[in-house]
Design an enzyme around this catalytic site. Sequence first.
Site, short mmCIF file in Angstrom:
data_model
loop_
_atom_site.label_atom_id
_atom_site.label_comp_id
_atom_site.label_asym_id
_atom_site.label_seq_id
_atom_site.Cartn_x
_atom_site.Cartn_y
_atom_site.Cartn_z
N GLY A 32 94.53 -34.53 -50.12
CA GLY A 32 94.97 -35.91 -49.90
C GLY A 32 95.99 -35.97 -48.78
O GLY A 32 96.38 -34.95 -48.22
N ASP A 86 100.50 -30.66 -55.07
CA ASP A 86 99.42 -31.64 -54.92
C ASP A 86 99.99 -33.06 -54.99
O ASP A 86 101.09 -33.26 -55.49
CB ASP A 86 98.39 -31.42 -56.05
CG ASP A 86 97.02 -31.97 -55.71
OD1 ASP A 86 96.88 -32.69 -54.70
OD2 ASP A 86 96.07 -31.71 -56.48
N GLY A 87 99.22 -34.01 -54.53
CA GLY A 87 99.60 -35.42 -54.61
C GLY A 87 99.09 -36.04 -55.90
O GLY A 87 98.50 -35.37 -56.75
N ALA A 88 99.29 -37.35 -56.05
CA ALA A 88 98.76 -38.09 -57.20
C ALA A 88 98.62 -39.55 -56.82
O ALA A 88 99.26 -40.03 -55.89
CB ALA A 88 99.69 -37.95 -58.40
N LYS A 99 94.66 -38.92 -60.89
CA LYS A 99 94.30 -38.24 -59.64
C LYS A 99 92.81 -38.45 -59.36
O LYS A 99 92.05 -38.83 -60.22
CB LYS A 99 94.60 -36.75 -59.75
CG LYS A 99 96.11 -36.47 -59.64
CD LYS A 99 96.44 -35.00 -59.58
CE LYS A 99 95.71 -34.19 -58.57
NZ LYS A 99 95.85 -34.69 -57.17
N GLY A 101 91.75 -40.07 -56.30
CA GLY A 101 91.51 -41.07 -55.26
C GLY A 101 90.87 -40.45 -54.03
O GLY A 101 90.05 -41.07 -53.36
N GLU A 108 90.78 -29.85 -58.24
CA GLU A 108 92.24 -29.97 -58.41
C GLU A 108 92.64 -29.64 -59.85
O GLU A 108 93.63 -28.95 -60.08
CB GLU A 108 92.70 -31.39 -58.07
CG GLU A 108 92.69 -31.68 -56.58
CD GLU A 108 93.01 -33.13 -56.23
OE1 GLU A 108 93.50 -33.37 -55.14
OE2 GLU A 108 92.74 -34.02 -57.07
C1 5RP Z 1 92.66 -36.27 -54.37
C2 5RP Z 1 93.88 -36.66 -55.10
C3 5RP Z 1 95.07 -37.01 -54.29
O1 5RP Z 1 96.09 -36.12 -54.59
C4 5RP Z 1 95.48 -38.41 -54.61
O2 5RP Z 1 94.38 -39.26 -54.35
C5 5RP Z 1 96.67 -38.84 -53.76
O3 5RP Z 1 96.28 -38.93 -52.43
P1 5RP Z 1 97.28 -39.37 -51.29
O4 5RP Z 1 98.32 -38.31 -51.18
O5 5RP Z 1 96.41 -39.47 -50.07
O6 5RP Z 1 97.86 -40.70 -51.68
O7 5RP Z 1 93.94 -36.71 -56.30
O8 5RP Z 1 91.59 -36.08 -55.24
#
Ligand code: 5RP
Length: 228
Positions: A32, A86-88, A99, A101, A108
């Site tokens: 992400g 990781d992001g969320a 998670k 998106g 993940e």
């Molecule tokens: C990918 C994810 C990402 O971590 C989540 O969508 C957040 O994305 P970003 O940092 O672009 O806002 O779960 O599958």
Amino acid sequence: MPNDQKDQEKEAAARASLRFVKDGNVVGLGTGSTAKYFIQLLGEQVKGGLRIRGIPSSDRSREQAASLGIPLTTLDECQQIDVTVDGADEVDPQLRLIKGGGGALLREKIVASATRQYVIITDASKRVPVLGKFPLPVEVIKFAQALVTKRIEALGAKVILRQNSDGKPYLTDENNYILDCHFGQIRGADGLANKLSDMPGVVEHGLFIGMASVVLIANGSEVVELRR
Ligand code: 5RP
């Protein structure tokens, strides 16, 4: 929130997460736009002499890490990851997450499940009192898509098959579909997670419960650290 402020917060959170990565670690690489900042910064640390091996959670993150010269390994070679960053899409007060998106929820979650310290980095917009404003991604095998859609609709969600800009269904790295499930506020996240996990045809869902060890949320120039 303006996008450049969001980007600054994503980078600030990513920078703050570097202190969790130690020399010699096996490091899970999230996916992400926020994880992308982390991988970029990690690449700079590797150039500066940090010795780590990365396990990417998507083909995209693998390509980025390889282009930066980050040494990579796989779950075949190594089943214990020291730290993953990781992001969320959403984080609630119990550090439960939505998670997926970015479409990488399956790998993940597998990477997270093999990780000692799972560090989540986000901008301030991801912090919510109750999960569910962001549609919950559910990865399904193609064969079961219509059946699983009906079953999730029966749980009260509006379900949309994720599509690319050309109108074709979005395909994950594992060649599955994603259903974006609009539940509205999810009051019983734990129960919903169990129901989805029990549904034949569901490969994985985007509720990450009891997994995050630390969440770093950037708010302006300040980074708040939340722990379970
Ligand atoms: C990918 C994810 C990402 O971590 C989540 O969508 C957040 O994305 P970003 O940092 O672009 O806002 O779960 O599958």
